[in-house]
Motif scaffolding. Structure first.
Motif, mmCIF file in Angstrom:
data_model
loop_
_atom_site.group_PDB
_atom_site.id
_atom_site.type_symbol
_atom_site.label_atom_id
_atom_site.label_comp_id
_atom_site.label_asym_id
_atom_site.label_seq_id
_atom_site.Cartn_x
_atom_site.Cartn_y
_atom_site.Cartn_z
ATOM 1 N N LEU A 111 -49.352 -109.834 37.473
ATOM 2 C CA LEU A 111 -48.577 -109.518 36.275
ATOM 3 C C LEU A 111 -48.640 -110.653 35.257
ATOM 4 N N LEU A 112 -48.520 -111.883 35.740
ATOM 5 C CA LEU A 112 -48.548 -113.035 34.842
ATOM 6 C C LEU A 112 -49.918 -113.193 34.185
ATOM 7 N N GLU A 113 -50.979 -113.061 34.983
ATOM 8 C CA GLU A 113 -52.327 -113.187 34.428
ATOM 9 C C GLU A 113 -52.625 -112.058 33.449
ATOM 10 N N ASN A 114 -52.163 -110.864 33.747
ATOM 11 C CA ASN A 114 -52.425 -109.694 32.915
ATOM 12 C C ASN A 114 -51.657 -109.743 31.594
ATOM 13 N N ALA A 115 -50.578 -110.506 31.528
ATOM 14 C CA ALA A 115 -49.749 -110.572 30.320
ATOM 15 C C ALA A 115 -50.307 -111.518 29.268
ATOM 16 N N ASP A 116 -51.330 -112.321 29.619
ATOM 17 C CA ASP A 116 -51.918 -113.283 28.680
ATOM 18 C C ASP A 116 -50.815 -114.124 28.030
ATOM 19 N N LEU A 117 -50.030 -114.767 28.881
ATOM 20 C CA LEU A 117 -48.826 -115.478 28.437
ATOM 21 C C LEU A 117 -49.071 -116.523 27.356
ATOM 22 N N LYS A 118 -50.190 -117.232 27.439
ATOM 23 C CA LYS A 118 -50.438 -118.309 26.475
ATOM 24 C C LYS A 118 -50.533 -117.787 25.046
ATOM 25 N N SER A 119 -50.896 -116.525 24.885
ATOM 26 C CA SER A 119 -51.041 -115.961 23.539
ATOM 27 C C SER A 119 -49.732 -115.379 22.992
ATOM 28 N N LEU A 120 -48.699 -115.302 23.820
ATOM 29 C CA LEU A 120 -47.438 -114.689 23.390
ATOM 30 C C LEU A 120 -46.575 -115.675 22.611
ATOM 31 N N LYS A 121 -45.649 -115.123 21.849
ATOM 32 C CA LYS A 121 -44.695 -115.947 21.110
ATOM 33 C C LYS A 121 -43.764 -116.658 22.094
ATOM 34 N N ASP A 122 -43.131 -117.720 21.633
ATOM 35 C CA ASP A 122 -42.175 -118.454 22.463
ATOM 36 C C ASP A 122 -40.795 -117.816 22.433
ATOM 37 N N GLN A 123 -40.564 -116.947 21.464
ATOM 38 C CA GLN A 123 -39.229 -116.364 21.332
ATOM 39 C C GLN A 123 -39.326 -114.935 20.803
ATOM 40 N N TYR A 124 -38.543 -114.063 21.433
ATOM 41 C CA TYR A 124 -38.414 -112.670 20.996
ATOM 42 C C TYR A 124 -36.935 -112.379 20.835
ATOM 43 N N LYS A 125 -36.593 -111.689 19.752
ATOM 44 C CA LYS A 125 -35.179 -111.382 19.515
ATOM 45 C C LYS A 125 -35.035 -109.952 19.046
ATOM 46 N N ASN A 126 -33.997 -109.287 19.521
ATOM 47 C CA ASN A 126 -33.638 -107.960 19.040
ATOM 48 C C ASN A 126 -32.440 -108.153 18.133
ATOM 49 N N THR A 148 -42.423 -107.736 24.932
ATOM 50 C CA THR A 148 -43.631 -106.915 25.001
ATOM 51 C C THR A 148 -43.492 -106.033 26.236
ATOM 52 N N PRO A 149 -44.239 -104.939 26.310
ATOM 53 C CA PRO A 149 -44.174 -104.103 27.524
ATOM 54 C C PRO A 149 -44.550 -104.870 28.792
ATOM 55 N N LYS A 150 -45.534 -105.757 28.696
ATOM 56 C CA LYS A 150 -45.949 -106.523 29.882
ATOM 57 C C LYS A 150 -44.876 -107.527 30.299
ATOM 58 N N LEU A 151 -44.186 -108.132 29.330
ATOM 59 C CA LEU A 151 -43.072 -109.017 29.674
ATOM 60 C C LEU A 151 -41.950 -108.226 30.338
ATOM 61 N N ALA A 152 -41.629 -107.069 29.794
ATOM 62 C CA ALA A 152 -40.574 -106.231 30.378
ATOM 63 C C ALA A 152 -40.911 -105.885 31.824
ATOM 64 N N GLU A 153 -42.188 -105.642 32.103
ATOM 65 C CA GLU A 153 -42.617 -105.338 33.475
ATOM 66 C C GLU A 153 -42.426 -106.549 34.388
ATOM 67 N N ILE A 154 -42.744 -107.739 33.876
ATOM 68 C CA ILE A 154 -42.538 -108.967 34.653
ATOM 69 C C ILE A 154 -41.055 -109.155 34.952
ATOM 70 N N TYR A 155 -40.205 -108.993 33.936
ATOM 71 C CA TYR A 155 -38.765 -109.186 34.133
ATOM 72 C C TYR A 155 -38.238 -108.219 35.187
ATOM 73 N N LYS A 156 -38.638 -106.970 35.100
ATOM 74 C CA LYS A 156 -38.167 -105.963 36.057
ATOM 75 C C LYS A 156 -38.612 -106.329 37.471
ATOM 76 N N PHE A 157 -39.855 -106.743 37.610
ATOM 77 C CA PHE A 157 -40.366 -107.116 38.927
ATOM 78 C C PHE A 157 -39.589 -108.315 39.476
#
Length: 135
Positions: free
Chosen positions: A66-81, A112-121
Motif C-alpha cells: 500500500l505504501l509503495e503503491n501510494a507514491d508517498l514522496k510525490s504527495l502533499k504534506d498536508q490535506y485539509k477538508n 487521496t483514495p490511496k491514503l484513505a486505503e492506507i488509513y483504513k488498513f
C-alpha cells in the motif's frame, strides 16, 4: 513508520501506532482504540495504555504494498477538508531506506483514495492483530 489517529467531535479512536521494519509494533492508545465511547465522561477515563504485537507477515507485506503503491514522496504534506469541522486528523510518518522521510497530515482522512486505503488498513490492525498490554 508511524500512524497517528487524532480526535474528532465524537468518539473516534485516538492512538499512535509505530511499526518497525522487523514487524514489531506498538500502539499508544489514548481513547476508543480498543473500547467504545458512549458519553463525554469517557474522555475523563485513564488512557487505555501501551500495547505491543508482531504484525502478521501477510499484513506487513500488504502495508508495504500500500505504501509503495501510494507514491508517498510525490504527495502533499498536508490535506485539509475546509468544508467540515470536527473531523479526525491522521498523521502518517514514513522513514525511507534511502534516509529520506515523509510526513503527511490529513484532516478528514481522505487526502487521496490511496491514503484513505492506507488509513483504513492501519486502523483495522487494531482488531486483526493480537495486541498485548505492556503498560
Amino acid at each position: 513508520m508511524q500512524y497517528e489517529a487524532g480526535a474528532c467531535f465524537g468518539f473516534c479512536p485516538i492512538f499512535k501506532m509505530t511499526i518497525n521494519p522487523n514487524r514489531t509494533a506498538v500502539i499508544e492508545a489514548e481513547h476508543f482504540t480498543f473500547s467504545e465511547g458512549n458519553s463525554k465522561a469517557d474522555f475523563s477515563k485513564a488512557k487505555e495504555g501501551t500495547f505491543k504485537t508482531t504484525i502478521k507477515e501477510e499484513d506487513f507485506s500488504k502495508i508495504i504494498f500500500l505504501l509503495e503503491n501510494a507514491d508517498l514522496k510525490s504527495l502533499k504534506d498536508q490535506y485539509k477538508n475546509r468544508n467540515v469541522s470536527d473531523l479526525p486528523t491522521s498523521y502518517l510518518r514514513i522513514n525511507f531506506a534511502d534516509g529520506t522521510s515523509k510526513n503527511i497530515e490529513d484532516y478528514g482522512k481522505n487526502g487521496t483514495p490511496k491514503l484513505a486505503e492506507i488509513y483504513k488498513f492501519m486502523e483495522n490492525l487494531r482488531s486483526n492483530q493480537t495486541w498485548v498490554k505492556v503498560n
